[in-house]
Motif scaffolding. Structure first.
Motif, mmCIF file in Angstrom:
data_model
loop_
_atom_site.group_PDB
_atom_site.id
_atom_site.type_symbol
_atom_site.label_atom_id
_atom_site.label_comp_id
_atom_site.label_asym_id
_atom_site.label_seq_id
_atom_site.Cartn_x
_atom_site.Cartn_y
_atom_site.Cartn_z
ATOM 1 N N VAL A 1 77.922 58.946 -9.652
ATOM 2 C CA VAL A 1 79.121 59.755 -9.485
ATOM 3 C C VAL A 1 80.185 58.947 -8.749
ATOM 4 O O VAL A 1 81.343 58.872 -9.158
ATOM 5 N N LEU A 2 79.780 58.323 -7.633
ATOM 6 C CA LEU A 2 80.716 57.529 -6.850
ATOM 7 C C LEU A 2 81.163 56.288 -7.619
ATOM 8 O O LEU A 2 82.327 55.888 -7.563
ATOM 9 N N ALA A 3 80.243 55.681 -8.353
ATOM 10 C CA ALA A 3 80.594 54.493 -9.132
ATOM 11 C C ALA A 3 81.583 54.832 -10.235
ATOM 12 O O ALA A 3 82.597 54.148 -10.420
ATOM 13 N N TYR A 4 81.313 55.914 -10.979
ATOM 14 C CA TYR A 4 82.178 56.266 -12.091
ATOM 15 C C TYR A 4 83.557 56.703 -11.617
ATOM 16 O O TYR A 4 84.579 56.309 -12.186
ATOM 17 N N GLY A 5 83.576 57.522 -10.545
ATOM 18 C CA GLY A 5 84.861 57.920 -9.998
ATOM 19 C C GLY A 5 85.629 56.717 -9.461
ATOM 20 O O GLY A 5 86.844 56.602 -9.633
ATOM 21 N N GLY A 6 84.914 55.798 -8.802
ATOM 22 C CA GLY A 6 85.551 54.606 -8.270
ATOM 23 C C GLY A 6 86.094 53.696 -9.336
ATOM 24 O O GLY A 6 87.160 53.087 -9.176
ATOM 25 N N THR A 7 85.391 53.581 -10.460
ATOM 26 C CA THR A 7 85.869 52.745 -11.558
ATOM 27 C C THR A 7 87.202 53.253 -12.090
ATOM 28 O O THR A 7 88.143 52.483 -12.274
ATOM 29 N N GLY A 8 87.277 54.555 -12.344
ATOM 30 C CA GLY A 8 88.517 55.117 -12.894
ATOM 31 C C GLY A 8 89.695 54.939 -11.961
ATOM 32 O O GLY A 8 90.788 54.538 -12.381
ATOM 33 N N ARG A 9 89.501 55.213 -10.656
ATOM 34 C CA ARG A 9 90.594 55.080 -9.697
ATOM 35 C C ARG A 9 91.031 53.629 -9.553
ATOM 36 O O ARG A 9 92.220 53.310 -9.569
ATOM 37 N N ALA A 10 90.052 52.726 -9.391
ATOM 38 C CA ALA A 10 90.388 51.312 -9.238
ATOM 39 C C ALA A 10 91.053 50.772 -10.498
ATOM 40 O O ALA A 10 92.007 49.978 -10.427
ATOM 41 N N ALA A 11 90.579 51.190 -11.671
ATOM 42 C CA ALA A 11 91.132 50.681 -12.925
ATOM 43 C C ALA A 11 92.594 51.092 -13.117
ATOM 44 O O ALA A 11 93.403 50.312 -13.626
ATOM 45 N N ALA B 1 95.351 47.953 -3.886
ATOM 46 C CA ALA B 1 95.096 49.392 -3.878
ATOM 47 C C ALA B 1 93.787 49.718 -4.588
ATOM 48 O O ALA B 1 93.072 50.651 -4.207
ATOM 49 N N ALA B 2 93.466 48.928 -5.622
ATOM 50 C CA ALA B 2 92.213 49.147 -6.340
ATOM 51 C C ALA B 2 91.012 48.903 -5.428
ATOM 52 O O ALA B 2 90.056 49.685 -5.392
ATOM 53 N N VAL B 3 91.061 47.810 -4.649
ATOM 54 C CA VAL B 3 89.963 47.510 -3.732
ATOM 55 C C VAL B 3 89.915 48.532 -2.606
ATOM 56 O O VAL B 3 88.829 48.943 -2.165
ATOM 57 N N ALA B 4 91.085 48.975 -2.124
ATOM 58 C CA ALA B 4 91.125 49.978 -1.058
ATOM 59 C C ALA B 4 90.430 51.265 -1.498
ATOM 60 O O ALA B 4 89.756 51.929 -0.695
ATOM 61 N N ALA B 5 90.583 51.629 -2.768
ATOM 62 C CA ALA B 5 89.859 52.791 -3.291
ATOM 63 C C ALA B 5 88.349 52.560 -3.216
ATOM 64 O O ALA B 5 87.573 53.479 -2.945
ATOM 65 N N GLY B 6 87.932 51.303 -3.432
ATOM 66 C CA GLY B 6 86.516 50.968 -3.320
ATOM 67 C C GLY B 6 85.987 51.094 -1.910
ATOM 68 O O GLY B 6 84.826 51.467 -1.700
ATOM 69 N N VAL B 7 86.819 50.797 -0.917
ATOM 70 C CA VAL B 7 86.407 50.966 0.484
ATOM 71 C C VAL B 7 86.063 52.426 0.769
ATOM 72 O O VAL B 7 85.030 52.743 1.368
ATOM 73 N N LEU C 1 81.992 57.015 1.448
ATOM 74 C CA LEU C 1 81.372 58.229 0.914
ATOM 75 C C LEU C 1 79.916 57.984 0.539
ATOM 76 O O LEU C 1 79.043 58.817 0.787
ATOM 77 N N ALA C 2 79.660 56.819 -0.062
ATOM 78 C CA ALA C 2 78.301 56.486 -0.485
ATOM 79 C C ALA C 2 77.356 56.394 0.708
ATOM 80 O O ALA C 2 76.230 56.907 0.676
ATOM 81 N N LEU C 3 77.812 55.735 1.754
ATOM 82 C CA LEU C 3 76.971 55.572 2.933
ATOM 83 C C LEU C 3 76.636 56.923 3.565
ATOM 84 O O LEU C 3 75.475 57.208 3.900
ATOM 85 N N ALA C 4 77.647 57.778 3.709
ATOM 86 C CA ALA C 4 77.418 59.100 4.302
ATOM 87 C C ALA C 4 76.488 59.943 3.433
ATOM 88 O O ALA C 4 75.547 60.574 3.938
ATOM 89 N N ARG D 1 89.532 62.616 1.124
ATOM 90 C CA ARG D 1 89.656 63.972 0.575
ATOM 91 C C ARG D 1 89.982 63.926 -0.908
ATOM 92 O O ARG D 1 89.445 64.717 -1.697
ATOM 93 N N GLY D 2 90.872 63.014 -1.307
ATOM 94 C CA GLY D 2 91.206 62.886 -2.725
ATOM 95 C C GLY D 2 90.007 62.469 -3.551
ATOM 96 O O GLY D 2 89.782 62.988 -4.647
ATOM 97 N N GLN D 3 89.212 61.524 -3.018
ATOM 98 C CA GLN D 3 88.027 61.079 -3.745
ATOM 99 C C GLN D 3 86.973 62.177 -3.814
ATOM 100 O O GLN D 3 86.267 62.321 -4.810
ATOM 101 N N LEU D 4 86.867 62.959 -2.725
ATOM 102 C CA LEU D 4 85.910 64.070 -2.742
ATOM 103 C C LEU D 4 86.290 65.104 -3.798
ATOM 104 O O LEU D 4 85.415 65.680 -4.459
ATOM 105 N N ALA D 5 87.591 65.341 -3.960
ATOM 106 C CA ALA D 5 88.027 66.301 -4.970
ATOM 107 C C ALA D 5 87.630 65.833 -6.364
ATOM 108 O O ALA D 5 87.176 66.621 -7.203
ATOM 109 N N THR D 6 87.786 64.524 -6.615
ATOM 110 C CA THR D 6 87.373 63.972 -7.915
ATOM 111 C C THR D 6 85.856 63.991 -8.047
ATOM 112 O O THR D 6 85.308 64.359 -9.092
ATOM 113 N N SER D 7 85.181 63.596 -6.966
ATOM 114 C CA SER D 7 83.722 63.503 -7.013
ATOM 115 C C SER D 7 83.060 64.867 -7.155
ATOM 116 O O SER D 7 81.963 64.977 -7.694
#
Length: 442
Positions: free
Chosen positions: A68-78, A88-94, A99-102, A232-238
């Motif tokens: 879930v985190l990988a797929y959401g991260g791919t779309g945002r970074a892409a 900005a793409a790498v910052a989305a990965g941070v 989120l993944a660690l938590a 929060r934005g990533q959580l909404a997508t995730s």
């Protein structure tokens, strides 16, 4: 200073393959290791193999959450990469990594608390169920310690795919899984640890992989602080992708639970079939990964027409890939079950599910390719609703198989129906075209 990336050019087969082939290696490495693990454990006997099926089914929840985190991260970074902003793409990965660690820590804590009730519920009340549940619980308590590393590694793969960096993840995943593949037979047999040795090897590989992905993101020289607004934005997508993943887990755990009620031989055969199916699914996902990165970049660059053309092309590639795997798996019935166990009862049950396994492959190829299209486009609300609807059709069939004593035939017919429902919904959505929204935010 903002890092820039080249605006992507027209999508060619060469570009698709440049993303898909390294992704295929990464995606195939984990299921290949799981198949090795299954084969090693399978020769301990049917009960340890059945216990691995239960514990592995629970651990797959960590993999799905990571995806879930990988797929959401791919779309945002892409999308940022397609708009020319690599930083900005790498910052989305941070933020995906935080989120993944938590999520990994919370998942590990939850399973440690409830491993016993979970494994007993899934083992049911069939023959050998008590022993299966006990061995599964022991394996699971060790294996779940790797959950934070699994999620961090998958989040790392996601943002790297988004910036179309495919070689580094391939090297990391191959090294980690090679280590684990060597450790499994050594710990299970010469070291005398049995099933627990399998779990220890799992955690070792996951820790190595997760630490290397943390090192990779630290080397990018961007801020590593958590950004609450971005989180929060990533959580909404995730959120939608998590609901989708949970629906998957309910389906596959239900299938394993029903198989357990038909006895250890049926559950062991189901484990063999399911792990081979997962291997094929990950292989087919290579096309989906390419679709995520390319569709996201096309839409980030503001070119909806090119995104639609890319979607059609990767769809056809999915069909061809699925057809090829159908042929391979069809021929494989002659020798594949014997690689995992010498138990004749398990072989007999494997032959029952095999025709349905083969029949799913071409359908699955197109389904996974189109999943990649819509994930890359950020059309996750549709994917959530579609999977929930498909699960609603699938679950009654699975439990009806138990009530009517249909055995593995009933379970695997249900899986075929599940895939057909998904395919129908995806094709209708693709034809509508509402998914092709341009810009850096889906």
């Amino acid at each position: 200073m903002t890092a820039t990336a080249p605006v992507p050019g027209p999508v060619t087969l060469r570009r698709i393959f440049a993303l898909a082939i390294p992704a295929l290696v990464v995606l195939a490495a984990e299921p290949v290791y799981v198949l090795v693990d299954t084969a090693v454990v399978g020769h301990l006997g049917r009960v340890p193999l059945a216990a691995l099926a239960i514990g592995g089914g629970v651990m797959s929840a960590a993999a799905f959450l990571g995806n879930v985190l990988a797929y959401g991260g791919t779309g945002r970074a892409a999308r940022h990469y397609g708009a020319g902003d690599r930083g900005a793409a790498v910052a989305a990965g941070v933020q995906s990594t935080w989120l993944a660690l938590a999520a990994g820590v919370l998942l590990a804590a939850f399973v440690q608390l409830f491993a016993g009730p979970i494994t007993r519920a899934l083992a049911g009340n069939g023959p050998d169920s008590g022993q299966i549940a006990a061995e599964s619980e022991t394996w699971l308590r060790v294996a779940i310690l790797g959950a934070p590393f699994i999620l961090v590694a998958l989040a790392g793969q996601g943002w790297m795919r988004g910036i179309q960096e495919t070689r580094k993840p391939m090297y990391i995943v191959l090294a980690a899984n090679l280590l684990s593949a060597v450790m499994v037979p050594l710990l299970v047999y010469p070291a005398g640890l049995g099933l627990v040795g399998s779990a220890i090897a799992n955690v070792a590989a996951q820790a190595v992989s997760g630490l290397f992905f943390l090192r990779a993101i630290a080397a990018e020289k961007v801020s590593l602080r958590p950004d609450l607004d971005a989180l929060r934005g990533q959580l909404a997508t995730s959120r939608d992708l998590i609901v989708r993943g949970l629906a998957f887990q309910v389906c596959f755990l239900s299938a394993a639970s029903v198989a357990a009620r038909f006895g250890a031989a049926s559950l062991a055969a189901h484990q063999i079939g399911l792990q081979l199916w997962m291997f094929c699914a990950f292989a087919l996902d290579a096309v989906a990964i390419a679709a995520q990165a390319l569709i996201g970049a096309d839409l980030g660059a503001g070119d909806a027409d090119r995104a639609r053309a890319t979607a059609r092309r990767v769809g056809w590639m999915g069909v061809v890939s699925g057809g090829f795997l159908a042929v391979v798996i069809g021929v494989g019935v002659l020798f594949l079950p014997g690689l995992f166990t010498s138990d004749p009862a398990v072989h007999e049950q494997a032959y029952v599910l095999w025709p349905w396994f083969v029949a799913m492959m071409p359908v699955a190829g197109l389904v996974f390719a189109l999943d990649g299209v819509f994930i890359g486009a950020g059309d996750v609300a549709f994917l959530r609703n579609m999977i929930v609807a498909a699960a609603a059709g699938f679950l009654p069939l699975i439990w009806l198989a138990h009530i009517l004593d249909l055995g593995l035939t009933g379970i695997w017919v249900g899986l075929v129906v599940f895939m057909v429902i998904r395919l129908t919904a995806l094709l209708l959505r693709l034809r509508g075209g509402r998914w092709a929204v341009t810009g850096t935010a889906a």
